[in-house]
Design an enzyme around this catalytic site. Structure first.
Site, PDB file in Angstrom:
ATOM      1  N   GLY A  38       0.845  -1.192   0.000  1.00 48.70           N
ATOM      2  CA  GLY A  38       0.000   0.000   0.000  1.00 48.70           C
ATOM      3  C   GLY A  38       0.875   1.233   0.000  1.00 48.70           C
ATOM      4  O   GLY A  38       2.103   1.158   0.094  1.00 48.70           O
ATOM      5  N   SER A  51       2.666   4.835   1.061  1.00 51.20           N
ATOM      6  CA  SER A  51       3.309   5.333   2.281  1.00 51.20           C
ATOM      7  C   SER A  51       2.259   6.033   3.136  1.00 51.20           C
ATOM      8  O   SER A  51       1.456   6.818   2.630  1.00 51.20           O
ATOM      9  CB  SER A  51       4.409   6.334   1.895  1.00 51.20           C
ATOM     10  OG  SER A  51       5.006   6.886   3.045  1.00 51.20           O
ATOM     11  N   GLY A  52       2.225   5.703   4.411  1.00 55.81           N
ATOM     12  CA  GLY A  52       1.246   6.301   5.308  1.00 55.81           C
ATOM     13  C   GLY A  52      -0.070   5.556   5.370  1.00 55.81           C
ATOM     14  O   GLY A  52      -0.987   5.967   6.088  1.00 55.81           O
ATOM     15  N   LYS A  89       0.640   0.274   6.939  1.00 54.38           N
ATOM     16  CA  LYS A  89       1.171  -1.085   6.796  1.00 54.38           C
ATOM     17  C   LYS A  89       2.001  -1.507   8.004  1.00 54.38           C
ATOM     18  O   LYS A  89       1.803  -2.596   8.558  1.00 54.38           O
ATOM     19  CB  LYS A  89       2.028  -1.188   5.524  1.00 54.38           C
ATOM     20  CG  LYS A  89       1.299  -0.882   4.241  1.00 54.38           C
ATOM     21  CD  LYS A  89       2.212  -0.982   3.030  1.00 54.38           C
ATOM     22  CE  LYS A  89       3.381  -0.024   3.086  1.00 54.38           C
ATOM     23  NZ  LYS A  89       2.964   1.413   3.116  1.00 54.38           N
ATOM     24  N   SER A  90       2.952  -0.668   8.405  1.00 53.14           N
ATOM     25  CA  SER A  90       3.843  -1.018   9.518  1.00 53.14           C
ATOM     26  C   SER A  90       3.081  -1.122  10.827  1.00 53.14           C
ATOM     27  O   SER A  90       3.304  -2.044  11.629  1.00 53.14           O
ATOM     28  CB  SER A  90       4.968   0.015   9.643  1.00 53.14           C
ATOM     29  OG  SER A  90       5.793   0.009   8.494  1.00 53.14           O
ATOM     30  N   SER A 133       6.067  -1.698  -2.048  1.00 53.16           N
ATOM     31  CA  SER A 133       6.129  -2.615  -3.203  1.00 53.16           C
ATOM     32  C   SER A 133       5.100  -2.213  -4.265  1.00 53.16           C
ATOM     33  O   SER A 133       4.119  -2.919  -4.468  1.00 53.16           O
ATOM     34  CB  SER A 133       5.934  -4.069  -2.768  1.00 53.16           C
ATOM     35  OG  SER A 133       4.887  -4.224  -1.832  1.00 53.16           O
TER      36      SER A 133
END
Length: 201
Positions: free
Chosen positions: A39, A41-42, A45-46, A113
């Site tokens: 997905g 950035s922001g 995901k993390s 990705s």
């Protein structure tokens, strides 16, 4: 003076191991697999990967999170942000994930990705059903508003080039096994939904 042989001239034969991935998984009483969170950035995901790992760990499952930024700080710190380096970054991440799955772990990858071809290349490293693509589909407007690292602002000011979602494309998965939007209704609910999906699988 000895000369180094170029890589194509080397004869590399993988060594057969006595223990199989099935043997290692049986010791842990779980089915190892790779959950690949992709997905913008922001998108979350993390945060989602971390929360999911905590939940799985509390249920006695053996896990590991491969976070894009963390690998950039170590294994991939020699790579730049050009197209070739970004492809190599994903290739390395996929290979590490494959090794961890062979070790019997449930691996959670959190990486932008952005290109389908690279994600499909990663999928081909795994046995059927062992690669689960999770599309964290939080909209660009929400991601840019969050902008936890100030990257969208920097990209729009021209201080970062080829930033995904601004001046470089993101190719959304066409058929992800699971889709999660972290804005509705909240992150804890998103984690619960993903957790239920994983346990069902």
């Amino acid at each position: 003076m000895n000369e180094m042989l170029p890589l194509p001239a080397l004869r590399i034969s993988p060594h057969a191991l006595s223990l199989s991935s099935v043997d290692r998984a049986a010791l842990k009483s779980q089915r190892p697999r790779c959950l690949w969170l992709t997905g913008l950035s922001g998108a979350g995901k993390s945060t989602l990967a971390n929360a999911l790992e905590v939940q799985l760990n509390q249920r006695g499952l053996h896990t590991f999170v491969l976070d894009g930024d963390n690998l950039r700080a170590g294994l991939c710190r020699d790579l730049g942000m050009g197209a070739d380096c970004r492809r190599e970054n994903i290739r390395r991440m996929a290979e590490v994930a494959r090794l961890m799955v062979e070790a019997g772990l449930i691996v959670i990858v959190a990486a932008i990705s952005p290109f389908r071809a690279e994600r499909e290349a990663a999928r081909r490293l795994f046995a059927e059903g062992d690669f689960i693509e999770v599309y964290v589909s939080t909209p660009l407007a929400v991601c840019a508003q969050r902008d936890p690292k100030g990257l969208y602002l920097a990209a729009r000011q021209g201080r970062i080039k080829d930033f995904t979602g601004v001046d470089s494309p993101y190719e959304a998965p066409l058929h992800p096994e699971c889709e999660i939007d972290t804005q509705v209704p909240d992150m804890s609910r998103a984690c619960l939904r993903l957790m239920e999906f994983v346990l069902k699988k």
